[in-house]
Write an enzyme that holds these catalytic residues in place. Structure first.
Site, mmCIF file in Angstrom:
data_model
loop_
_atom_site.group_PDB
_atom_site.id
_atom_site.type_symbol
_atom_site.label_atom_id
_atom_site.label_comp_id
_atom_site.label_asym_id
_atom_site.label_seq_id
_atom_site.Cartn_x
_atom_site.Cartn_y
_atom_site.Cartn_z
ATOM 1 N N THR A 4 -33.969 35.537 28.675
ATOM 2 C CA THR A 4 -34.042 36.609 29.666
ATOM 3 C C THR A 4 -33.172 36.208 30.857
ATOM 4 O O THR A 4 -33.348 35.116 31.407
ATOM 5 C CB THR A 4 -35.502 36.814 30.107
ATOM 6 O OG1 THR A 4 -36.281 37.153 28.950
ATOM 7 C CG2 THR A 4 -35.608 37.936 31.130
ATOM 8 N N ASP B 163 -44.156 34.897 21.699
ATOM 9 C CA ASP B 163 -42.801 35.403 21.471
ATOM 10 C C ASP B 163 -41.805 34.292 21.145
ATOM 11 O O ASP B 163 -41.042 33.849 21.997
ATOM 12 C CB ASP B 163 -42.314 36.212 22.680
ATOM 13 C CG ASP B 163 -41.091 37.062 22.325
ATOM 14 O OD1 ASP B 163 -40.527 36.872 21.228
ATOM 15 O OD2 ASP B 163 -40.691 37.911 23.149
ATOM 16 N N LYS C 145 -41.109 32.892 30.164
ATOM 17 C CA LYS C 145 -41.216 33.810 31.298
ATOM 18 C C LYS C 145 -42.666 34.271 31.381
ATOM 19 O O LYS C 145 -43.437 34.093 30.420
ATOM 20 C CB LYS C 145 -40.277 35.005 31.119
ATOM 21 C CG LYS C 145 -40.480 35.790 29.834
ATOM 22 C CD LYS C 145 -39.446 36.903 29.704
ATOM 23 C CE LYS C 145 -39.612 37.650 28.373
ATOM 24 N NZ LYS C 145 -38.615 38.732 28.223
#
Length: 240
Positions: free
Chosen positions: A94, A72, A53
């Protein structure tokens, strides 16, 4: 234990883009190239990221707009190179960037990252997410659209964007993972390999306004969540 990591002084990609005065398809293409190159590197080594993302695309310094690092790896895991398409089962990531196979709860492979890259590229080009939980139905409605691959290239945002850019997004966001391109195939696409001069002529003024607006909403939401956390009894632990 002491974990030493690189310092990404440039912040995430949307933070940087929100500060720009001019934004073109060339910058979007350069960012997409580095994102896809990172995924190709991981997939060749049997690693799936599983949480691609914009917030996880970090710029290494305050000078370059495209010196990108993927961050991440909290959801990352190794997958079987001999049977990659069914080697993972955990639901993670997500919500607005997860692919249909994760919502369906079926075994999946590393092409989950390609779908998420497609959603990210959609945002880099239009400033809007292809799926969001705002509006009637919330997350359930959003998940139904993701399962169906029901997203739209709205002409008010996409009218001036290259046809080849749309083709690449479509090839990355196929509901059937087997029909999705690999990272290597995406890197060989016409749009990724378009001449710099041509892409510089495509100025994404409306997209930049949307990115600035999105970034402001994101920061406000983050501040509100921080306040909620700070005033929570669990945070202050008044029992002690």
């Amino acid at each position: 234990y002491h974990i030493v990591m690189e310092l990404a002084r440039g912040g995430d990609v949307f933070d940087r883009l929100a500060k720009r005065k001019v934004y073109t398809e060339k910058t979007a293409r350069d960012l997409a190239f580095r994102m896809l190159s990172s995924i190709k590197f991981l997939h060749e080594r049997g690693i799936a990221h599983r949480d691609i993302k914009p917030e996880n695309l970090l710029l290494m310094d305050e000078e370059s707009d495209t010196a990108l690092k993927l961050a991440d790896f909290g959801f990352a895991r190794r997958f079987s190179l001999s049977e990659p398409d069914t080697s993972m089962k955990t639901k993670c990531g997500t919500p607005s960037f997860v692919p249909p196979e994760l919502i369906l709860g079926v075994p999946y492979g590393p092409k989950c990252d390609i779908w998420s890259c497609g959603c990210t590229l959609f945002m880099l080009l239009s400033g809007r997410a292809p799926f969001n939980a705002r509006g009637k139905g919330g997350k359930n409605a959003m998940f139904r659209k993701i399962r169906a691959g029901d997203f739209v290239f709205y002409e008010d945002m996409w009218a001036g964007i290259s046809v080849n850019a749309r083709k690449l997004v479509l090839s990355m966001m196929q509901v059937d993972p087997k029909a999705r391109v690999t990272a290597e195939q995406a890197l060989q696409s016409e749009w990724i390999n378009t001449n710099d001069t041509i892409l510089r002529k495509s100025v994404l003024g409306k997209t930049l306004k949307e990115i600035i607006s999105f970034n402001a909403r994101r920061k406000l939401k983050g501040a509100m969540n921080a306040v909620r956390y700070a005033i929570s009894p669990k945070f202050w632990d008044i029992s002690t």
